[in-house]
Design an enzyme around this catalytic site. Structure first.
Site, PDB file in Angstrom:
ATOM      1  CG  ASP A   1      14.378   8.738   6.842  1.00  0.00           C
ATOM      2  OD1 ASP A   1      14.056   7.723   7.482  1.00  0.00           O
ATOM      3  OD2 ASP A   1      14.305   9.892   7.294  1.00  0.00           O
TER       4      ASP A   1
ATOM      5  CG  ASN B   1      -6.079   6.769   5.692  1.00  0.00           C
ATOM      6  OD1 ASN B   1      -6.357   5.577   5.840  1.00  0.00           O
ATOM      7  ND2 ASN B   1      -6.680   7.525   4.795  1.00  0.00           N
TER       8      ASN B   1
ATOM      9  CD  GLN C   1     -11.677   2.472  -0.913  1.00  0.00           C
ATOM     10  OE1 GLN C   1     -11.889   2.381   0.311  1.00  0.00           O
ATOM     11  NE2 GLN C   1     -11.544   3.643  -1.513  1.00  0.00           N
TER      12      GLN C   1
ATOM     13  CD  GLU D   1      10.453   5.091  13.432  1.00  0.00           C
ATOM     14  OE1 GLU D   1      10.063   6.156  13.970  1.00  0.00           O
ATOM     15  OE2 GLU D   1      10.097   4.742  12.289  1.00  0.00           O
ATOM     16  CG  HIS D   2      14.685   6.750  13.188  1.00  0.00           C
ATOM     17  ND1 HIS D   2      13.383   7.218  13.166  1.00  0.00           N
ATOM     18  CD2 HIS D   2      14.862   6.092  12.009  1.00  0.00           C
ATOM     19  CE1 HIS D   2      12.800   6.856  12.030  1.00  0.00           C
ATOM     20  NE2 HIS D   2      13.661   6.167  11.310  1.00  0.00           N
TER      21      HIS D   2
ATOM     22  CD  GLU E   1       1.453 -33.386  25.982  1.00  0.00           C
ATOM     23  OE1 GLU E   1       0.938 -33.398  24.846  1.00  0.00           O
ATOM     24  OE2 GLU E   1       2.403 -32.651  26.300  1.00  0.00           O
TER      25      GLU E   1
ATOM     26  CG  HIS F   1       8.281  12.247   9.126  1.00  0.00           C
ATOM     27  ND1 HIS F   1       7.978  11.928   7.834  1.00  0.00           N
ATOM     28  CD2 HIS F   1       9.549  11.835   9.318  1.00  0.00           C
ATOM     29  CE1 HIS F   1       9.023  11.318   7.268  1.00  0.00           C
ATOM     30  NE2 HIS F   1       9.998  11.270   8.145  1.00  0.00           N
TER      31      HIS F   1
ATOM     32  CE1 TYR G   1      -4.064   1.894   0.262  1.00  0.00           C
ATOM     33  CE2 TYR G   1      -2.627   3.381   1.478  1.00  0.00           C
ATOM     34  CZ  TYR G   1      -3.811   3.136   0.793  1.00  0.00           C
ATOM     35  OH  TYR G   1      -4.717   4.155   0.631  1.00  0.00           O
TER      36      TYR G   1
ATOM     37  CG  HIS H   1      -0.742 -37.258  19.409  1.00  0.00           C
ATOM     38  ND1 HIS H   1      -2.082 -36.997  19.359  1.00  0.00           N
ATOM     39  CD2 HIS H   1      -0.126 -36.118  18.972  1.00  0.00           C
ATOM     40  CE1 HIS H   1      -2.281 -35.763  18.930  1.00  0.00           C
ATOM     41  NE2 HIS H   1      -1.102 -35.201  18.687  1.00  0.00           N
TER      42      HIS H   1
ATOM     43  CD  GLN I   1      12.561  10.858  12.153  1.00  0.00           C
ATOM     44  OE1 GLN I   1      11.512  10.237  12.117  1.00  0.00           O
ATOM     45  NE2 GLN I   1      13.405  10.866  11.133  1.00  0.00           N
TER      46      GLN I   1
END
Lengths: 436, 436
Positions: B361, B214, B191, B327-328, B415, B262, B130, B420, B259
């Protein structure tokens, strides 16, 4: 009797699609109950956990008795017979030997531009393993979940195992000890998952939660995912056996039943290129079902979801297998290695007639926590990797930055991320001043 | 100005906890809307996708124009400047070179009991990526998602990228071509995720879906998880810079802003052992904010979630970093490699003052899809492994089964899983008859 399908039947495609699409799981919607339990544990900590344990497990605990004491564990382990202990020790040793080989290596290299790149693997700091109570309290699952964590180097490894009415399975405690588990809490359900994820005064939070559980446990794991890591949410077990006529029908029958006996929603499938052999296996299943201890469960599974599929040849069998993407795949054919290479999607493959799937459940070495419900198309069984994470590393020299920095700056500008570009530009300007 | 914290302050622990616990994301609850869209696409396929695209993207498509034609892609790519093209090609080449090294190896070995064990890696058959439309339509993200899939050997690789009002980003199409993407569908939102997961007459279903989006896209990915694999659900971006006084405050300032620009929910943190240097960086940020294109976004992020933390020494910095699990992580210190070894939890580490995070990046080579919101404690950035799955292999000989089968049978009985045990017992009896 199960369904019989034949790839030469005109309606085969539709019937096979229906078999693949059959909804076997009918999980109750417990999400609201679970959300309330998690909120309660977050708000009230130990007090909530103790109350819920008294309510659901009919067991009165205190913060001091939430976990088994070393003396209790010692006493329980002493109840295990020498034969069971030896079997469990052999299983632990073989599972460990297999998983040790999964440890990935760190890498570091310097490329022609002078950039040093690589990555490093580190274990999660703390992991919690859920072990169901009652009938599904399997010591083998303790080994299969805890040993990969131990091999990965997880520092703190705890178990939550409910003990309804105070009844516990000594083999579970022995398995925990063999796998290096630090603490075993006698709590279960969504409250145990909440305590592991968010912590209480007594139970420190963990970073990763694995292990099977009922609908409440599964819903709780889904809810805490993101706060902590979780393993897969496993569905009912499945086996596909591909067998030619050169097999004892009774062996294949018990192999099919070894999944069917797990759960009425389990699915056991046979694909064979010999219709008479297929009928013989079905007859052998019926005969075994007459006396099997779990015949009600296994019979329902085999009747409702079992199938015998007749194919023209083994290549067709491999193609159907990839559409099924089975959790367990047994290849009882003359050249199992060759057939295995024609298969792409399977959780675990058992090669040849001397490798019943049950070997993999207990003692073969590979993990028995495997992708169900066709998810072997995109996921793998539990492994050491589930308890590791990778940190990528990059180090530029002034020369490397001069070589590749301008391209980064240009891409940043094309994405309208000016500060990204400026962070490169500021350094390039210093280089252009010639002072570095 | 951001917060200033000092580890010697009496209220440091509480303020640091508050900083870690700050809820930065306020995702709208779109789950019901998304559930309805997915149901609609499952029921009506292409017709639903086309209607929703007309409604949300103001774009009338037909099944024939759902995907860009080769001619359209060619024409769009021709609009890219030679400089942008060269930058993108260099990025693709470097990202590929890094990810090729991630390919894991198959293993097979025979143990002393005669059991042959191992595993095999195979790619998922089809993956869907995506790519958001509008401002966040980043060609770098196309490379970072598609190249690992391509390296893994994914056979069919498609993109869904909405083109609101028909507007598309030619760099996205060029990146798709560089990364070996087969088809680019001009659809987006829930969709698109539904079409990728369940398929329509025109769009064949995939096995794995990755890529940012999003709130609708994120909710749809959560819903289709299980039917297909997904990557992580990424939160707002974060950076932690650990810097000593031997840095240009302006360089660190633009790194923090890279950052912050963003997203207003992004978080930029500085840890330094020199309070005067910390104040100098904060002043440099304010100066850069006067002219930065995205100063409204970056300023809000820095003011609301930014912080400067003064520590006694770098060991304290490493310990705080592990609690943040950024993250970074940029290490702008004299011995970045040494400091890096003191850190356990980070998505990506950038070593030394010549390695601004923006290099990672775009062009360094490592992936820029990284764990956010402290999830680096238990998860890793996107990699080739996300497009591979492992099948475990086991093959017993009669001798191996004789050696380890009895232990498996015993554990099965413990068990209460009789079938088995029988699947092993039936074979052991044949061996005991001496006919094999």
């Amino acid at each position: 009797m199960p369904q019989f399908l034949d790839t030469t039947d005109p309606d085969f495609a539709a019937r096979f699609d229906a078999l693949l699409g059959a909804k076997r799981e009918d999980a109750p919607d417990v999400d609201e109950t679970v959300a309330a339990i998690i909120a309660d544990v977050r708000a009230r900590g130990d007090a909530a956990v103790l109350e819920l344990t008294a309510k659901f497990d009919r067991l009165e605990l205190t913060p001091e008795t939430l976990a088994f004491s070393p003396e209790e564990i010692e006493a329980e382990c002493a109840r295990v017979s020498p034969e069971d202990r030896a079997a469990l020790e052999l299983a632990a040793q073989r599972i460990r030997a297999y998983h040790v080989r999964q440890m990935p290596e760190d890498q570091s290299w310097t490329d022609p531009d002078g950039a040093t790149l690589g990555w490093r693997w580190t274990p999660v700091s703390a992991a919690g393993l859920y072990v169901p109570g009652g009938l599904a309290s399997y010591p083998s699952s303790v080994l299969m979940n805890a040993i990969p964590a131990q091999v990965a180097g997880v520092k703190r490894l705890v178990i939550c195992a409910p003990t309804p009415d105070g009844v516990c399975n000594p083999l579970v405690l022995l398995a925990a000890r063999l796998a290096g588990v630090d603490t075993v809490y006698r709590i279960g359900g969504a409250q145990a998952i909440a305590a592991l994820a968010y912590g209480t005064a007594t139970i420190a939070p963990v970073d990763k939660i694995t292990g099977p559980g009922n609908a409440f446990v599964a819903a709780a794991k889904r809810r805490v995912f993101g706060k902590v890591g979780i393993d897969m949410i496993a569905g009912p077990s499945e086996i596909l056996v591909i067998a030619d006529r050169n097999n004892d029908p009774d062996w294949i029958a018990v192999d099919l039943l070894s999944q069917a006996e797990h759960d009425e929603s389990a699915q056991s499938l046979l694909i064979t290129d010999d219709a008479a052999f297929g009928r013989a296996v079905a007859a052998a299943v019926e005969k075994r079902l007459e006396t099997l201890e779990r015949r009600v469960i296994a019979g329902a599974s085999w009747r409702d979801y079992g199938a015998v599929i007749i194919v023209r040849d083994l290549a067709e069998a491999a193609a159907l297998s990839d559409r099924i993407a089975p959790e367990h795949l047994e290849l009882c054919v003359d050249d199992p290695d060759g057939l295995s290479r024609m298969v792409t999607h399977a959780g675990a493959i058992f090669l040849g007639q001397w490798t019943p799937e049950a070997i993999g459940d207990y003692i073969g070495g590979p993990n028995h926590v495997l992708p169900t419900a066709r998810s072997a198309r995109f996921s793998s069984g539990l492994s050491v990797m589930d308890f590791l994470k990778r940190t990528t590393l990059a180090r530029m020299t002034p020369e490397a930055l001069r070589a590749i920095g301008p391209a980064a700056e240009r891409l940043a500008i094309s994405e309208s991320l000016e500060a990204h570009g400026l962070s490169v530009r500021a350094r390039l300007e210093r280089l252009n001043e010639g002072t570095e």
